[in-house]
Design a protein around this motif. Sequence first.
Motif, PDB file in Angstrom:
ATOM      1  N   UNK A   1       0.521  -1.210   0.638  1.00 29.18           N
ATOM      2  CA  UNK A   1      -0.376   0.029  -0.428  1.00 29.18           C
ATOM      3  C   UNK A   1       0.608   1.689   0.313  1.00 29.18           C
ATOM      4  N   UNK A   2       0.535   2.363  -0.133  1.00 28.38           N
ATOM      5  CA  UNK A   2       0.681   3.792  -0.581  1.00 28.38           C
ATOM      6  C   UNK A   2       0.953   4.283   0.855  1.00 28.38           C
ATOM      7  N   UNK A   3       2.455   4.942   1.647  1.00 28.28           N
ATOM      8  CA  UNK A   3       3.000   5.100   2.678  1.00 28.28           C
ATOM      9  C   UNK A   3       2.320   6.975   2.535  1.00 28.28           C
ATOM     10  N   UNK A   4       2.017   7.524   3.694  1.00 27.82           N
ATOM     11  CA  UNK A   4       2.088   8.791   3.202  1.00 27.82           C
ATOM     12  C   UNK A   4       2.557   9.545   4.508  1.00 27.82           C
ATOM     13  N   UNK A   5       3.012  10.416   4.116  1.00 30.22           N
ATOM     14  CA  UNK A   5       3.951  11.376   5.665  1.00 30.22           C
ATOM     15  C   UNK A   5       2.952  11.951   5.887  1.00 30.22           C
ATOM     16  N   UNK A   6       3.009  13.201   6.761  1.00 31.36           N
ATOM     17  CA  UNK A   6       2.508  13.864   7.600  1.00 31.36           C
ATOM     18  C   UNK A   6       3.265  14.808   8.592  1.00 31.36           C
ATOM     19  N   UNK A   7       2.902  15.377   9.310  1.00 31.18           N
ATOM     20  CA  UNK A   7       3.552  16.595  10.425  1.00 31.18           C
ATOM     21  C   UNK A   7       2.440  16.887  11.109  1.00 31.18           C
ATOM     22  N   UNK A   8       2.505  16.550  12.438  1.00 30.66           N
ATOM     23  CA  UNK A   8       1.076  16.867  13.134  1.00 30.66           C
ATOM     24  C   UNK A   8       1.413  17.077  14.890  1.00 30.66           C
ATOM     25  N   UNK A   9       0.833  17.239  15.385  1.00 28.40           N
ATOM     26  CA  UNK A   9       0.913  16.687  17.023  1.00 28.40           C
ATOM     27  C   UNK A   9       0.122  15.922  17.945  1.00 28.40           C
ATOM     28  N   UNK A  10       0.560  15.597  18.759  1.00 35.62           N
ATOM     29  CA  UNK A  10      -0.202  14.474  18.806  1.00 35.62           C
ATOM     30  C   UNK A  10      -1.187  15.062  20.531  1.00 35.62           C
ATOM     31  N   UNK A  11      -2.899  15.160  19.987  1.00 34.99           N
ATOM     32  CA  UNK A  11      -3.840  15.165  21.086  1.00 34.99           C
ATOM     33  C   UNK A  11      -4.325  14.720  21.677  1.00 34.99           C
ATOM     34  N   UNK A  12      -4.232  12.956  21.625  1.00 36.66           N
ATOM     35  CA  UNK A  12      -4.796  11.963  22.536  1.00 36.66           C
ATOM     36  C   UNK A  12      -3.685  11.301  22.149  1.00 36.66           C
ATOM     37  N   UNK A  13      -3.764  10.120  23.328  1.00 34.85           N
ATOM     38  CA  UNK A  13      -3.467   8.540  23.205  1.00 34.85           C
ATOM     39  C   UNK A  13      -4.151   8.146  23.919  1.00 34.85           C
ATOM     40  N   UNK A  14      -4.889   6.334  23.359  1.00 33.35           N
ATOM     41  CA  UNK A  14      -5.113   5.359  23.950  1.00 33.35           C
ATOM     42  C   UNK A  14      -4.631   4.016  23.907  1.00 33.35           C
ATOM     43  N   UNK A  15      -2.974   4.765  24.975  1.00 37.15           N
ATOM     44  CA  UNK A  15      -2.061   2.700  24.397  1.00 37.15           C
ATOM     45  C   UNK A  15      -2.932   1.299  24.281  1.00 37.15           C
ATOM     46  N   UNK A  16      -4.233   1.485  25.481  1.00 38.84           N
ATOM     47  CA  UNK A  16      -4.384   0.329  25.306  1.00 38.84           C
ATOM     48  C   UNK A  16      -5.430  -0.493  24.499  1.00 38.84           C
ATOM     49  N   UNK A  17      -5.681   0.606  23.216  1.00 39.14           N
ATOM     50  CA  UNK A  17      -6.663   0.417  22.132  1.00 39.14           C
ATOM     51  C   UNK A  17      -5.025   0.688  20.955  1.00 39.14           C
ATOM     52  N   UNK A  18      -4.163   1.069  20.797  1.00 36.07           N
ATOM     53  CA  UNK A  18      -3.283   1.336  19.631  1.00 36.07           C
ATOM     54  C   UNK A  18      -4.043   2.526  18.873  1.00 36.07           C
ATOM     55  N   UNK A  19      -4.526   3.434  19.833  1.00 35.52           N
ATOM     56  CA  UNK A  19      -4.770   4.979  18.846  1.00 35.52           C
ATOM     57  C   UNK A  19      -4.172   5.789  18.923  1.00 35.52           C
ATOM     58  N   UNK A  20      -4.560   6.874  18.279  1.00 35.13           N
ATOM     59  CA  UNK A  20      -3.665   7.807  19.129  1.00 35.13           C
ATOM     60  C   UNK A  20      -4.697   8.929  17.778  1.00 35.13           C
ATOM     61  N   UNK A  21      -4.796  10.266  18.459  1.00 34.00           N
ATOM     62  CA  UNK A  21      -5.460  11.564  17.713  1.00 34.00           C
ATOM     63  C   UNK A  21      -4.359  12.360  17.164  1.00 34.00           C
ATOM     64  N   UNK A  22      -3.874  12.740  16.223  1.00 29.22           N
ATOM     65  CA  UNK A  22      -3.313  13.956  15.461  1.00 29.22           C
ATOM     66  C   UNK A  22      -4.252  15.507  15.378  1.00 29.22           C
ATOM     67  N   UNK A  23      -3.026  16.542  15.308  1.00 35.02           N
ATOM     68  CA  UNK A  23      -3.536  17.317  14.390  1.00 35.02           C
ATOM     69  C   UNK A  23      -3.036  17.324  13.197  1.00 35.02           C
ATOM     70  N   UNK A  24      -2.463  17.223  12.724  1.00 28.84           N
ATOM     71  CA  UNK A  24      -1.758  17.205  11.641  1.00 28.84           C
ATOM     72  C   UNK A  24      -2.111  17.926  10.236  1.00 28.84           C
ATOM     73  N   UNK A  25      -1.123  18.504   9.612  1.00 31.17           N
ATOM     74  CA  UNK A  25      -1.305  19.565   7.858  1.00 31.17           C
ATOM     75  C   UNK A  25      -1.180  18.945   7.606  1.00 31.17           C
ATOM     76  N   UNK A  26      -1.813  19.290   6.080  1.00 32.27           N
ATOM     77  CA  UNK A  26      -2.513  18.837   5.420  1.00 32.27           C
ATOM     78  C   UNK A  26      -1.227  17.428   4.450  1.00 32.27           C
ATOM     79  N   UNK A  27      -1.499  16.606   4.022  1.00 33.20           N
ATOM     80  CA  UNK A  27      -1.455  16.014   3.156  1.00 33.20           C
ATOM     81  C   UNK A  27      -1.200  15.540   2.248  1.00 33.20           C
TER      82      UNK A  27
END
Length: 114
Positions: free
Chosen positions: A42-68
């Motif tokens: 699959x295609x890999x995409x790159x971005x830059x963002x700020x981590x706003x939330x982490x749910x380690x138990x569910x392996x989920x992270x929320x990022x406020x990212x720049x345009x992709x």
Amino acid sequence: MKKSLITSLAAVLLLSATAATAQQKSMGGMQDMPMGKPATGQSVHMARGKVTKVDAGANLVTLAHEPVKSLNWPAMTMGFQVKDKMLLDKLTVGRMVDFEFAQAGKGYAITGVK
């Protein structure tokens, strides 16, 4: 109560990813521009963002990212799965990160962090 909170958070993250996919489709004519090739082909995409939330138990992270650019996405905040739990050490709330991600099912998953 904790289980309810986790379930609610997972639902919000799923809706965020679904909304991003719907937004991508509604913009019309967009095609992925590969930035690299993960093992899955699959295609890999790159971005830059700020981590706003982490749910380690569910392996989920929320990022406020720049345009992709490779997906023609505007800047937004959305949830990502995390493929490798070792990456969670680099994904702490408030940190700015450069990250790689690829489509994973109906959402997107982080495959690398710098």
